[in-house]
Design an enzyme around this catalytic site. Structure first.
Site, mmCIF file in Angstrom:
data_model
loop_
_atom_site.group_PDB
_atom_site.id
_atom_site.type_symbol
_atom_site.label_atom_id
_atom_site.label_comp_id
_atom_site.label_asym_id
_atom_site.label_seq_id
_atom_site.Cartn_x
_atom_site.Cartn_y
_atom_site.Cartn_z
ATOM 1 N N ASN A 84 0.823 -1.203 0.000
ATOM 2 C CA ASN A 84 0.000 0.000 0.000
ATOM 3 C C ASN A 84 0.864 1.264 0.000
ATOM 4 O O ASN A 84 2.087 1.199 0.054
ATOM 5 C CB ASN A 84 -0.952 -0.020 1.201
ATOM 6 C CG ASN A 84 -2.295 0.602 0.896
ATOM 7 O OD1 ASN A 84 -2.380 1.565 0.140
ATOM 8 N ND2 ASN A 84 -3.341 0.048 1.485
ATOM 9 N N HIS A 114 23.767 0.940 12.142
ATOM 10 C CA HIS A 114 24.866 1.890 12.354
ATOM 11 C C HIS A 114 25.594 1.498 13.638
ATOM 12 O O HIS A 114 24.973 0.959 14.556
ATOM 13 C CB HIS A 114 24.340 3.318 12.449
ATOM 14 C CG HIS A 114 23.616 3.749 11.209
ATOM 15 N ND1 HIS A 114 24.265 4.217 10.100
ATOM 16 C CD2 HIS A 114 22.300 3.739 10.897
ATOM 17 C CE1 HIS A 114 23.383 4.504 9.157
ATOM 18 N NE2 HIS A 114 22.183 4.215 9.612
ATOM 19 N N ARG A 179 5.054 -8.087 20.436
ATOM 20 C CA ARG A 179 4.984 -9.293 21.257
ATOM 21 C C ARG A 179 3.876 -10.191 20.717
ATOM 22 O O ARG A 179 2.830 -9.699 20.294
ATOM 23 C CB ARG A 179 4.665 -8.943 22.705
ATOM 24 C CG ARG A 179 5.796 -8.274 23.455
ATOM 25 C CD ARG A 179 5.334 -7.896 24.873
ATOM 26 N NE ARG A 179 6.269 -7.331 25.797
ATOM 27 C CZ ARG A 179 7.218 -6.455 25.610
ATOM 28 N NH1 ARG A 179 7.466 -6.008 24.428
ATOM 29 N NH2 ARG A 179 7.974 -5.979 26.574
#
Length: 185
Positions: A84, A114, A179
């Site tokens: 989308n 990073h 979770r």
């Protein structure tokens, strides 16, 4: 010593201002801009541009502009997948999306990483880890999938969730960090 592009492709630390990497990014940006400038009346042109931009595009794939990526060639998308509006797929490392996946608006798949240490980060070193999305996964609007994550088939990730680690097949996961809230049968 390997080139920075070779280091990037190997998942090692590299510098993104390397001329070869910059050229690849510019190629991707040009194709992405052309794709994003298409209209709904140009499905053949959209498909053609996607096949030039992306590493692999399955049959029946739909991507609604705007669509954003780094290089494009690290992205493979399986048959029947729908992406989308506003998707951001930062493909410094491979992004493999299975078949029949549903990706909601403003979803982000982010392979770059990073250094945590300040000096190498200040020196602009970076790396990346691949992302794999299994078949028939649904990523709700605004979900963010981080570098190195694999999501198993049939899994649903709720809107706005942040996925920092792997999710198995056949679960529903929500929240930040995501979770598992339910198992699917």
């Amino acid at each position: 010593m390997a080139s920075h592009k070779a280091r990037m492709l190997a998942g090692e630390l590299y510098l993104a201002d390397d001329p070869e990497i910059v050229a690849d990014a510019q190629r991707g940006a040009r194709l992405m801009e052309q794709f994003n400038a298409t209209t709904v009346d140009e499905p053949e042109r959209r498909r053609h541009l996607l096949t030039q931009l992306l590493g692999a595009v399955g049959e029946g794939v739909g991507i609604r502009p705007p669509f954003y990526c780094d290089f494009g060639y690290h992205i493979s998308i399986g048959d029947g997948t729908f992406v989308n509006y506003g998707a951001v797929l930062l493909d410094v490392a491979p992004i493999m999306i299975g078949a029949d996946v549903q990706i909601g608006p403003n979803v982000q798949l982010l392979t770059p990483t990073h250094p945590i240490e300040p000096e190498p980060r200040r020196a602009k070193w970076e790396a990346a880890k691949p992302i794999t999305i299994g078949d028939n996964v649904w990523l709700g609007a605004g979900a963010i999938v981080l570098a190195g994550v694999t999501i198993g088939e049939n899994t649903v990730v709720g809107a706005g969730s942040v996925v920092p680690r792997d999710l198995p097949a056949n679960v529903v996961a929500l929240g930040n960090p995501a979770r598992i809230t339910r198992r699917l049968t």
